[in-house]
Design an enzyme around this catalytic site. Structure first.
Site, mmCIF file in Angstrom:
data_model
loop_
_atom_site.group_PDB
_atom_site.id
_atom_site.type_symbol
_atom_site.label_atom_id
_atom_site.label_comp_id
_atom_site.label_asym_id
_atom_site.label_seq_id
_atom_site.Cartn_x
_atom_site.Cartn_y
_atom_site.Cartn_z
ATOM 1 N N SER A 154 0.835 -1.207 0.000
ATOM 2 C CA SER A 154 0.000 0.000 0.000
ATOM 3 C C SER A 154 0.868 1.255 0.000
ATOM 4 O O SER A 154 1.975 1.250 0.519
ATOM 5 C CB SER A 154 -0.893 0.028 1.238
ATOM 6 O OG SER A 154 -1.651 -1.148 1.334
HETATM 7 N N1 SAH Z 1 -0.443 -4.727 4.336
HETATM 8 C C1 SAH Z 1 0.222 -4.718 3.048
HETATM 9 C C2 SAH Z 1 -0.766 -4.660 1.905
HETATM 10 C C3 SAH Z 1 -0.903 -5.949 1.221
HETATM 11 S S1 SAH Z 1 -2.069 -5.985 -0.118
HETATM 12 C C4 SAH Z 1 1.208 -3.565 3.007
HETATM 13 O O1 SAH Z 1 1.822 -3.276 3.989
HETATM 14 O O2 SAH Z 1 1.418 -2.959 1.987
HETATM 15 C C5 SAH Z 1 -3.378 -6.899 0.584
HETATM 16 C C6 SAH Z 1 -3.093 -8.324 0.973
HETATM 17 O O3 SAH Z 1 -4.307 -8.891 1.462
HETATM 18 C C7 SAH Z 1 -2.642 -9.252 -0.165
HETATM 19 O O4 SAH Z 1 -1.401 -9.783 0.150
HETATM 20 C C8 SAH Z 1 -3.725 -10.331 -0.225
HETATM 21 O O5 SAH Z 1 -3.227 -11.614 -0.526
HETATM 22 C C9 SAH Z 1 -4.284 -10.277 1.191
HETATM 23 N N2 SAH Z 1 -5.625 -10.814 1.362
HETATM 24 C C10 SAH Z 1 -6.706 -10.671 0.550
HETATM 25 N N3 SAH Z 1 -7.763 -11.324 1.076
HETATM 26 C C11 SAH Z 1 -7.354 -11.869 2.253
HETATM 27 C C12 SAH Z 1 -7.978 -12.689 3.262
HETATM 28 N N4 SAH Z 1 -9.266 -13.051 3.183
HETATM 29 N N5 SAH Z 1 -7.260 -13.083 4.325
HETATM 30 C C13 SAH Z 1 -5.948 -12.729 4.438
HETATM 31 N N6 SAH Z 1 -5.296 -11.976 3.526
HETATM 32 C C14 SAH Z 1 -5.978 -11.554 2.437
#
Ligand code: SAH
Length: 214
Positions: A60
């Site tokens: 993000s």
């Molecule tokens: N927190 C991260 C952002 C990651 S993007 C950062 O610091 O930038 C969002 C993430 O959510 C992805 O890796 C995706 O695989 C995960 N995700 C989506 N649905 C999910 C679920 N139901 N349970 C756990 N993770 C999930």
């Protein structure tokens, strides 16, 4: 390009973009964002944009990370918090700076392994990572003061509000119904003894919250 000075400029920009919580800004200053992206992208790590982290997912943008933390904290020190969507672990590391304990779940196993390596190098000892579907109830019976969801949905997952303590706050990107504009916005759900109170904030763009494990 990856120094504390570069991070300082990122923090100054966050301030200009309206982030006011000094505790959150200090955490953003402390965590080296470049170690969470591939080496080829390290020079872009402090730009205010999302970057690819593999598996079709993104880290993000700094403003979104800071804003979600600010909305969850509301100026209060937090005990145990849950992050849904560890991704590369960047936001996990930021949360670990000001929360007593961070529990973070990711549905993509290979991505969680990557996050584990990244976080190990920072020696964050108050972090627990788990390969799990965060849209469902966690296998353990845990309660959190705050929950941040890093992936977008159209409904507030009940499994998550059930794991909030009274007075706790859930921050998530939610696509509003068409009648309310149909946009994806940051939403805060505050739990009280007998109610869930929602407030709608800025427009955002997140990858979708999926169910099941990968
Ligand atoms: N927190 C991260 C952002 C990651 S993007 C950062 O610091 O930038 C969002 C993430 O959510 C992805 O890796 C995706 O695989 C995960 N995700 C989506 N649905 C999910 C679920 N139901 N349970 C756990 N993770 C999930």
């Amino acid at each position: 390009m990856t120094s504390a000075r570069t991070r300082q400029r990122m923090v100054e920009r966050l301030r200009e973009q309206g982030i006011q919580d000094e505790v959150v800004l200090a955490a953003m200053q402390a965590v080296p964002r470049h170690i969470f992206v591939d080496e080829a992208l390290a020079s872009r790590a402090y730009e205010d944009s999302p970057l690819p982290i593999g598996f079709g997912q993104t880290i993000s943008q700094p403003w979104v990370v800071a804003r979600m933390c600010e909305l969850m904290r509301q100026g209060k020190n937090l005990g145990a918090v849950l992050e849904v969507g560890t991704g590369c672990g960047y936001q996990t590391a930021v949360l670990a700076q000001f929360c007593k304990e961070v529990y973070s779940v990711e549905r993509i196993g290979a991505l969680l392994a990557k996050a584990r390596r990244n976080l190990l190098s920072l020696r964050a000892s108050n972090v627990r990572l788990k390969h799990a579907d965060g849209a469902a109830r966690l296998p353990e019976d845990l309660q959190f003061e705050g929950i941040i969801v890093a992936a977008g949905s159209t409904l507030v997952p009940m499994a998550l509000t059930e794991q909030l303590i009274d007075g706790g706050r859930l921050v998530l990107p939610l696509t509003l119904p068409r009648a309310q504009g149909g946009e994806q916005r940051l939403v805060v759900v505050e739990k009280t003894a007998d109610d869930l109170h929602e407030t709608v904030h800025e427009a955002v763009r997140f990858v979708p919250l999926l169910t099941g494990m990968a």
